[in-house]
Design an enzyme around this catalytic site. Structure first.
Site, PDB file in Angstrom:
ATOM      1  N   LYS A   6       0.276 -50.216  77.858  1.00  0.00           N
ATOM      2  CA  LYS A   6       1.211 -51.072  78.602  1.00  0.00           C
ATOM      3  C   LYS A   6       1.017 -52.546  78.214  1.00  0.00           C
ATOM      4  O   LYS A   6       1.984 -53.283  78.007  1.00  0.00           O
ATOM      5  CB  LYS A   6       1.003 -50.868  80.114  1.00  0.00           C
ATOM      6  CG  LYS A   6       1.438 -49.477  80.565  1.00  0.00           C
ATOM      7  CD  LYS A   6       0.923 -49.091  81.951  1.00  0.00           C
ATOM      8  CE  LYS A   6       1.234 -47.618  82.240  1.00  0.00           C
ATOM      9  NZ  LYS A   6       0.685 -47.134  83.510  1.00  0.00           N
TER      10      LYS A   6
ATOM     11  N   GLN B  15      -3.260 -48.880  88.261  1.00  0.00           N
ATOM     12  CA  GLN B  15      -3.342 -47.602  87.555  1.00  0.00           C
ATOM     13  C   GLN B  15      -4.031 -46.550  88.432  1.00  0.00           C
ATOM     14  O   GLN B  15      -5.113 -46.782  88.961  1.00  0.00           O
ATOM     15  CB  GLN B  15      -4.118 -47.801  86.236  1.00  0.00           C
ATOM     16  CG  GLN B  15      -4.111 -46.606  85.321  1.00  0.00           C
ATOM     17  CD  GLN B  15      -2.715 -46.270  84.778  1.00  0.00           C
ATOM     18  OE1 GLN B  15      -1.963 -47.143  84.371  1.00  0.00           O
ATOM     19  NE2 GLN B  15      -2.367 -44.987  84.790  1.00  0.00           N
TER      20      GLN B  15
ATOM     21  N   ASP C 228       6.114 -49.836  89.595  1.00  0.00           N
ATOM     22  CA  ASP C 228       5.845 -48.398  89.444  1.00  0.00           C
ATOM     23  C   ASP C 228       6.775 -47.574  90.334  1.00  0.00           C
ATOM     24  O   ASP C 228       6.868 -46.354  90.179  1.00  0.00           O
ATOM     25  CB  ASP C 228       4.384 -48.081  89.803  1.00  0.00           C
ATOM     26  CG  ASP C 228       3.521 -47.891  88.565  1.00  0.00           C
ATOM     27  OD1 ASP C 228       4.080 -47.599  87.494  1.00  0.00           O
ATOM     28  OD2 ASP C 228       2.279 -48.017  88.689  1.00  0.00           O
TER      29      ASP C 228
END
Ligand code: NAD
Length: 296
Positions: A52, A96, A119
């Protein structure tokens, strides 16, 4: 059979975002800024976050990587998220997953400002998704939509079977495919670990999205001739003959299914790359929405 190559489709998104970022810079504005929080040193998480951060650099976004040891207390992480929420130069925040046991994932997701929830896991984002309102679509289902769009695969009126009901993949995918959107309008069957006669359902499907995390679970005899098959699975399978000591396997038995499907995503090189593309599009949208403009 059409190979749904994630490299090709994600490259197209990358180019689009690179041009959009270049235009912002030309106008004297700052680029979008993604803050990624990584707790611990889980191998797969390290790889995903590194991918990312690299993608951000390639398209001209700013990125900040915040790292913590896996012994971190929940409060310290929540305090950091509160700080990132307040920071006006940060457009998107991602934490994450998975997180260590002492930290509640639900609390962490809840603490991210819905305006920066790139997200798409926050209950506000999920609620808006269910109601068909403008929102951040979770990156993997968003990436799959971008893949369908890139290869112009018609979904309207088709029967889609989604295997897996997680909050990050299966459930939102089933909602999107049934929604009144360009790459939706399917009749959807959502399957999970308690589904009886799974093969009977997948054999009727025009589209199968496999997101269960069981390597090579879906075989050719489980699918219909000409079906579109989307493989979300990523599992590390030990293999001493591989340079890293493991190989990445999807949930689809690629070899046998490729002889029967009309279109199929590879693993690696399929949905994983599209997930990053989806996240980056969400980050651009977060940036623009915060300036009261939106791209679709
Ligand atoms: P999860 O473990 O949260 O959910 C798995 C789901 O599969 C559950 O809902 C379970 O009910 C269902 N399931 C398990 N066994 C089943 C069976 N035998 N029959 C039917 N359903 C069954 O997993 P997840 O987070 O949704 O991830 C699924 C897979 O996708 C994993 O391999 C993960 O690594 C991968 N993944 C890939 C990406 C990507 O970018 N490509 C992103 C997220 C997850």
């Amino acid at each position: 059979m059409l190979l749904l190559d994630g490299k090709v489709a994600s490259q197209a998104v990358k180019k689009e975002l690179m041009i959009a970022t270049g235009e912002l810079i030309d106008q004297g504005k700052r680029p979008p800024h993604l803050a990624a929080v990584l707790v611990g040193n889980n191998g797969a998480s390290e790889t995903y976050v590194a991918g990312k951060v690299k993608f951000c650099a390639e398209i001209g976004y700013q990125s900040t990587l915040v790292r913590y040891a896996d012994t971190i207390e929940e409060k310290e992480l929540l305090d950091k998220i509160a700080e990132l929420n307040k920071d006006d130069t940060v457009d998107g925040i991602l934490v994450q997953l998975p997180l260590p046991k002492q930290i509640s994932e639900a609390k962490v997701i809840d603490s991210i400002s819905p305006d920066k929830d790139v997200d798409g896991f926050h209950p506000v984002s999920v609620g808006r998704l269910v109601q068909g309102l403008d929102t951040f679509i979770p990156a993997t289902p968003f990436g799959i939509l971008l893949m369908l769009e890139h290869f112009n695969l018609e979904t309207k009126g088709k029967h889609a079977v989604v295997i897996g009901r997680s909050n990050i993949v299966g459930r939102p995918m089933s909602i999107l495919l049934s929604s009144h959107i360009k790459y939706g309008n399917c009749t959807v069957t959502l399957c999970h670990s308690h589904t009886k006669n799974l093969a009977e359902l997948t054999q009727q499907a025009d589209i199968v999205v496999a997101a269960l995390g069981r390597p090579e679970f879906v075989k050719a005899n489980m699918i219909k001739e000409g079906a579109i098959i989307i493989d979300v699975g990523i599992t590390r399978v030990d293999d001493i003959s591989a340079p890293k000591g493991y190989r990445i396997k999807g949930d689809i038995d690629f070899k046998s299914v490729s002889e029967k499907a009309s279109a199929l995503t590879p693993v690696p090189g399929g949905v994983g790359l599209m997930t990053i593309a989806g996240l980056m599009k969400n980050t651009m949208n977060a940036y623009l929405r915060r300036q009261e403009q939106v791209i679709d």
